[in-house]
Design a protein around this motif. Sequence first.
Motif, PDB file in Angstrom:
ATOM      1  N   CYS A  45       0.859  -1.182   0.000  1.00 11.68           N
ATOM      2  CA  CYS A  45       0.000   0.000   0.000  1.00 11.68           C
ATOM      3  C   CYS A  45       0.898   1.236   0.000  1.00 11.68           C
ATOM      4  N   CYS A  48       0.005   3.218   3.755  1.00 10.10           N
ATOM      5  CA  CYS A  48       0.384   2.634   5.056  1.00 10.10           C
ATOM      6  C   CYS A  48       1.605   1.718   4.930  1.00 10.10           C
ATOM      7  N   ARG A  50       2.040  -1.274   4.182  1.00  7.46           N
ATOM      8  CA  ARG A  50       2.020  -2.706   4.508  1.00  7.46           C
ATOM      9  C   ARG A  50       1.982  -3.530   3.229  1.00  7.46           C
ATOM     10  N   CYS A  59      -6.018  -0.874  -0.989  1.00  6.34           N
ATOM     11  CA  CYS A  59      -5.893  -1.071   0.461  1.00  6.34           C
ATOM     12  C   CYS A  59      -7.195  -0.595   1.085  1.00  6.34           C
ATOM     13  N   CYS A  62      -6.675   2.286   3.868  1.00  6.21           N
ATOM     14  CA  CYS A  62      -6.381   3.647   3.413  1.00  6.21           C
ATOM     15  C   CYS A  62      -7.302   4.065   2.274  1.00  6.21           C
TER      16      CYS A  62
END
Lengths: 159, 386
Positions: A45, A48, A50, A59, A62
């Motif tokens: 993402c 963020c 991750r 994501c 987000c």
Amino acid sequence: MAEKKEEFIKVKANWNIPYTHSAGKCASHFFQEMKEKKRIFGIRCPKCQRVMLPPRSFCERCFVETTDWVPVKDEGVVDSVSINYMEYTGMPKPPYAIAFIKLDGSDSRLMHFVGGVDLSDWKKAKELVKIGTRVKAVWKEEREGRMTDIMYFKPISAK
Amino acid sequence: MRRVAIIGVGQTKFRTRRDDATHEELTFEGVSRALEDAALSISQIESFVYGTMDPFDGVNSPDKWCVGGAGAVGKPYIKISTGGTTGLTTGIAAYHQVASGAFDIAMAVCTQRVGVGDDAQSILNTCVCPIYERDAGAGAITVGAQQASRHMFKYGSTDYQRALVSVDAHKNALNNPYAHIQVDVTPEDVMNSRMIEWPLRLLECCPRSDGACAVIFASEEQAKKLCPKPAWVWGEASIIDSYWWGERPDLADWDILSLAGRRLFKMAGIENPIKEIDVAELYAPFTSQTLLELEALGFCGKGESGPQIEKGVFKMDGEMAVNPSGGVLCTNPIGATGLVRLVEACLQVTGKAEKRQVPDAEVALAHAWGGTMQLHALMIVGKHKR
Ligand SMILES: [Zn+2]
């Protein structure tokens, strides 16, 4: 109304309809990499940061699109596990172990089988497939672009 | 929002199969009992919310089939389907209809026949993503089994502690004439029963049940006129987590339930849950889930549920009675199960729970979960107005 048990009639029915699901752009790329190169990719993402596995085109936390493919190892650690001994219609033949596995380089867990060890006796099986056990993917020779291209993840310590 | 009361509840006897009735006839039975309890006629119900999970019955939208049995022809009618949460989500939707002022009297009704299908786990497997996850052979039992293995690992909970959950549930079910499974079991029986999905054994898993239930919600004004002893709704909460269970922070902790619980307690004005709540009807088709739910809702600390269960804190005569009905472990008509929790909560606070009555019960909580550890619904009812 007169109630005689033997008079209750049962009507047989079936609901067996084939479906063809759309994997979409993101999963299609993921499966092509598995099929052609035995490689597992997560997706990052941009907000963020991750790395999601399985990868999705956005994501949900987000609410932004994801674009960065990140190679993930086909090795990781069992985070939770269960070992099934019952047979259900249309499902894999027992016994089989289902685990959520955190692959090296991923921030989420992938659900897959853990195998390559004798699961027939749960007392022994639970010692072979434990939380914290390191596992590595065992790939099929003939791959079709599906999660089952990985047959299972095998405990690394197992022969 | 207006104050709302529950003025009638009804349920059928639950069994593996009810070959003496069709889907709409079961619905008629459940609805008739709620009307009888409320001393109302069907014409007094202004609106209906109906809950079921389609594939278990093998009928596409059984809500259409059973509309006559619900007594809803010619009335407003909404269908709810949120997995195992369905029953309580249906209750919340009917509550909202009255609380909002849209209707003065609304009925939540649920029917489910899990027993007519040959294999519930195969149906439950279709809940998970067909692209990435379905091939891994997970059923609903997998949810409870993964939570169990993770909870054992993280908090050291034991097979014996989970066995006690089953023992207590089965003892309570013996006093509930509507419960499906009515047998007395010992911890040894549980721990020697057949391994289903390690670490869960047969007596740690719910049955497949057929049956129906209904709950009638009324505005304060109508409740005063119509019902001498209603159950007052103190609060409710519902919540949904991500579909992706591999993204949960830790399967040993039901964080999304904790979040819903905090919202619920705020709305209901509950500051110390275990002290202020007398009865909790928790949706736990697998023993492990009672442990996670008790902790997530703050009825004990993280990792403390096992030891507290061993001390008898959640027995009928304990600090807070858990599942006096015998719970989901003994009766599970999936899409109706959440509403059965609310039925029991109401019976307890109105003093109508007969042999399983918790003495002086004044505040009761009902809970349901559904999906891939995904949804929760909660409601608190009280003997007195809040
Ligand atoms: Zn993000």
